[in-house]
Motif scaffolding. Structure first.
Motif, PDB file in Angstrom:
ATOM      1  N   UNK A   1     -43.109  32.736  -4.388  1.00 55.75           N
ATOM      2  CA  UNK A   1     -43.081  31.866  -3.224  1.00 55.75           C
ATOM      3  C   UNK A   1     -41.786  31.943  -2.480  1.00 55.75           C
ATOM      4  N   UNK A   2     -41.510  33.042  -1.830  1.00 57.71           N
ATOM      5  CA  UNK A   2     -40.262  33.185  -1.136  1.00 57.71           C
ATOM      6  C   UNK A   2     -40.349  32.363   0.143  1.00 57.71           C
ATOM      7  N   UNK A   3     -39.856  31.125   0.157  1.00 59.21           N
ATOM      8  CA  UNK A   3     -40.103  30.181   1.234  1.00 59.21           C
ATOM      9  C   UNK A   3     -38.801  29.707   1.844  1.00 59.21           C
ATOM     10  N   UNK A   4     -38.836  29.331   3.117  1.00 59.47           N
ATOM     11  CA  UNK A   4     -37.689  28.739   3.776  1.00 59.47           C
ATOM     12  C   UNK A   4     -37.991  27.291   4.083  1.00 59.47           C
ATOM     13  N   UNK A   5     -37.000  26.601   4.613  1.00 60.43           N
ATOM     14  CA  UNK A   5     -37.202  25.204   4.969  1.00 60.43           C
ATOM     15  C   UNK A   5     -38.227  25.065   6.083  1.00 60.43           C
TER      16      UNK A   5
ATOM     17  N   UNK B   1     -51.012  35.648  10.438  1.00 61.82           N
ATOM     18  CA  UNK B   1     -50.627  36.795  11.248  1.00 61.82           C
ATOM     19  C   UNK B   1     -49.831  36.362  12.469  1.00 61.82           C
ATOM     20  N   UNK B   2     -48.919  35.417  12.253  1.00 62.66           N
ATOM     21  CA  UNK B   2     -48.050  35.033  13.365  1.00 62.66           C
ATOM     22  C   UNK B   2     -46.616  34.782  12.918  1.00 62.66           C
ATOM     23  N   UNK B   3     -46.231  35.236  11.728  1.00 63.64           N
ATOM     24  CA  UNK B   3     -44.917  34.867  11.211  1.00 63.64           C
ATOM     25  C   UNK B   3     -44.315  35.938  10.310  1.00 63.64           C
ATOM     26  N   UNK B   4     -43.004  36.111  10.429  1.00 67.43           N
ATOM     27  CA  UNK B   4     -42.188  36.834   9.458  1.00 67.43           C
ATOM     28  C   UNK B   4     -41.048  35.927   9.034  1.00 67.43           C
ATOM     29  N   UNK B   5     -40.581  36.123   7.809  1.00 60.45           N
ATOM     30  CA  UNK B   5     -39.497  35.322   7.250  1.00 60.45           C
ATOM     31  C   UNK B   5     -38.366  36.268   6.865  1.00 60.45           C
ATOM     32  N   UNK B   6     -37.219  36.150   7.513  1.00 64.67           N
ATOM     33  CA  UNK B   6     -36.081  37.030   7.271  1.00 64.67           C
ATOM     34  C   UNK B   6     -35.206  36.476   6.146  1.00 64.67           C
TER      35      UNK B   6
ATOM     36  N   UNK C   1     -35.311  22.569  -4.961  1.00 66.56           N
ATOM     37  CA  UNK C   1     -34.926  23.620  -4.023  1.00 66.56           C
ATOM     38  C   UNK C   1     -35.263  25.009  -4.557  1.00 66.56           C
ATOM     39  N   UNK C   2     -34.945  25.260  -5.823  1.00 65.06           N
ATOM     40  CA  UNK C   2     -35.180  26.593  -6.364  1.00 65.06           C
ATOM     41  C   UNK C   2     -36.675  26.837  -6.559  1.00 65.06           C
ATOM     42  N   UNK C   3     -37.455  25.797  -6.837  1.00 65.26           N
ATOM     43  CA  UNK C   3     -38.900  25.951  -6.898  1.00 65.26           C
ATOM     44  C   UNK C   3     -39.469  26.303  -5.532  1.00 65.26           C
ATOM     45  N   UNK C   4     -38.876  25.777  -4.476  1.00 58.14           N
ATOM     46  CA  UNK C   4     -39.296  26.086  -3.112  1.00 58.14           C
ATOM     47  C   UNK C   4     -38.891  27.500  -2.717  1.00 58.14           C
ATOM     48  N   UNK C   5     -37.640  27.866  -3.040  1.00 55.29           N
ATOM     49  CA  UNK C   5     -37.120  29.157  -2.611  1.00 55.29           C
ATOM     50  C   UNK C   5     -37.642  30.306  -3.449  1.00 55.29           C
ATOM     51  N   UNK C   6     -37.894  30.069  -4.742  1.00 59.81           N
ATOM     52  CA  UNK C   6     -38.415  31.126  -5.590  1.00 59.81           C
ATOM     53  C   UNK C   6     -37.362  31.920  -6.328  1.00 59.81           C
ATOM     54  N   UNK C   7     -36.125  31.832  -5.860  1.00 55.86           N
ATOM     55  CA  UNK C   7     -35.020  32.552  -6.491  1.00 55.86           C
ATOM     56  C   UNK C   7     -33.814  31.627  -6.574  1.00 55.86           C
TER      57      UNK C   7
ATOM     58  N   UNK D   1     -39.110  32.826  11.012  1.00 54.90           N
ATOM     59  CA  UNK D   1     -38.399  31.888  10.154  1.00 54.90           C
ATOM     60  C   UNK D   1     -37.360  32.651   9.334  1.00 54.90           C
ATOM     61  N   UNK D   2     -36.473  31.910   8.714  1.00 60.36           N
ATOM     62  CA  UNK D   2     -35.443  32.491   7.887  1.00 60.36           C
ATOM     63  C   UNK D   2     -35.449  31.810   6.522  1.00 60.36           C
ATOM     64  N   UNK D   3     -35.254  32.572   5.485  1.00 54.60           N
ATOM     65  CA  UNK D   3     -35.149  31.961   4.164  1.00 54.60           C
ATOM     66  C   UNK D   3     -33.890  32.444   3.471  1.00 54.60           C
TER      67      UNK D   3
END
Length: 374
Positions: free
Chosen positions: A3-7, A338-343, A229-235, A153-155
């Protein structure tokens, strides 16, 4: 999958796309508008390209991620994707040997050597999700996606401090896989609903069930806020007694992430494993791709296919900036999206230092898929 997620990253509704071309999403662009090629290092781009190509080449059985892409026609092939990733590193190495500036920053070189497919975002699905969202900020940002720009978005990976032992401050553990799952394959474990991993919610684990019953090993101990936070970010990038260590999600309790509620209310829980660096996509822990900030994108791997080279362009200060990155990670936020990338931005202790370092980046950007010309 992780779950590589950003805020700002969201979980989105299920939506089905056909297996062939979706011209409303990707179209060959004969006159792409490139800005100043900046904000990425060719060496880092090569590193991620090499790692991702290695995964594609050596894990062909992963049909979830290793394919040409389900939203493209027959003109986009997996062989092209592999050649594109190889060409990135070939170009970088030739430039190093010639002691010249990287041609991956040369707009003319890119136009001459790559086909550009303009990405038109699926705003219809974004609008449907906006209606259902209970978060005003999310609703606003989804409704504001322009017809010609993706949601960018950015993570970041969370920089944390931790303890080897439980203390009054560090009282929540990152757990490795429970003892009753050690030695089981993923298939065996997923099919057995009686094992520990499939029994408990995040709230039950935070309340102490694993620790009280001695069901799993605590890798390190964090504050409760850091755990969420780490559960959300994945790393987690963690300083433990002065030593930098890395932890990555391994397997979860099978409960889906709920985009409509906050991080503390999520029932999903991930078990972790210690790894040598920041890791991206991988069907198994051992096969995960080592990724690098500023050149790694998380996105809809299931629909787009792993390893796609993307260029995003946006206005920064008084000039147009374009940058390259590889689709090398994914998460639940991108299911049928199909409308998003997360950097992947970098590693930070929290929102304030993350925001300070990245506030110049926009929420929306022009985007293209790049493939090496035949």
């Amino acid at each position: 999958m992780q779950p590589c997620l950003s805020l700002l990253t969201l979980i989105f509704l299920t939506f089905h796309y056909s297996a062939h071309a979706s011209p409303k999403f990707f179209n060959l662009d004969k006159t792409p508008e490139l800005g100043k090629m900046a904000s990425f290092k060719a060496s880092a781009l090569c590193d991620v390209a090499k790692e991702t190509k290695h995964y594609i080449t050596h894990t062909p059985e992963d049909k979830f991620a290793v394919h040409a892409g389900k939203v493209f026609d027959e003109n986009v092939t997996l062989a092209q994707v592999e050649k594109t990733l190889e060409f990135i590193c070939q170009t970088y190495r030739e430039d190093v040997r010639a002691k010249r500036q990287s041609r991956l920053h040369d707009k003319r070189f890119l136009i001459d050597n790559f086909d550009f497919y303009r990405w038109t975002p699926d705003t219809a699905t974004a609008r449907k999700i906006a209606i259902k969202s209970t978060n005003a900020r999310k609703t606003s940002m989804l409704n504001a996606i322009p017809s010609d720009k993706i949601f960018l978005t950015k993570y970041y990976t969370k920089l944390l401090t931790a303890s080897d032992v439980k203390t009054q401050v560090y009282n929540q553990a990152l757990y490795s896989l429970p003892y009753d799952e050690l030695g089981l394959t993923l298939t065996e474990a997923n099919n057995d609903l009686t094992i520990t991993r499939n029994k408990y919610t995040r709230q039950e684990i935070i309340a102490g069930v694993l620790n009280d019953k001695k069901l799993a090993k605590a890798l390190i101990w964090l504050t409760e806020e850091a755990l969420h936070d780490v559960l959300l970010q994945g790393t987690g990038v963690v300083d433990v007694n002065g030593t930098r260590r890395y932890f990555n999600v391994h397997r979860n309790n099978g409960i889906a992430y709920d985009y409509a509620i906050g991080k503390r209310e999520q029932a999903r829980y991930w078990y972790f494993s210690e790894v040598p660096s920041i890791m991206g996509y991988g069907e198994t822990l051992d096969s995960k791709i080592a990724i690098t900030p500023q050149v790694s994108f998380a996105g809809n791997v299931a629909e787009l296919g792993l390893g796609k080279l993307f260029m995003v362009s946006y206005r920064q200060a008084d000039e147009n900036i374009s940058r390259l990155g590889v689709l090398s990670d994914q998460g639940g936020a991108f299911d049928n999206n199909l409308f998003q990338l997360d950097l992947l931005a970098d590693s930070y202790y929290g929102w304030e230092d993350y925001h300070q370092a990245n506030k110049h980046l926009p929420d929306y950007a022009n985007a293209w898929l790049l493939l090496m010309k035949p």
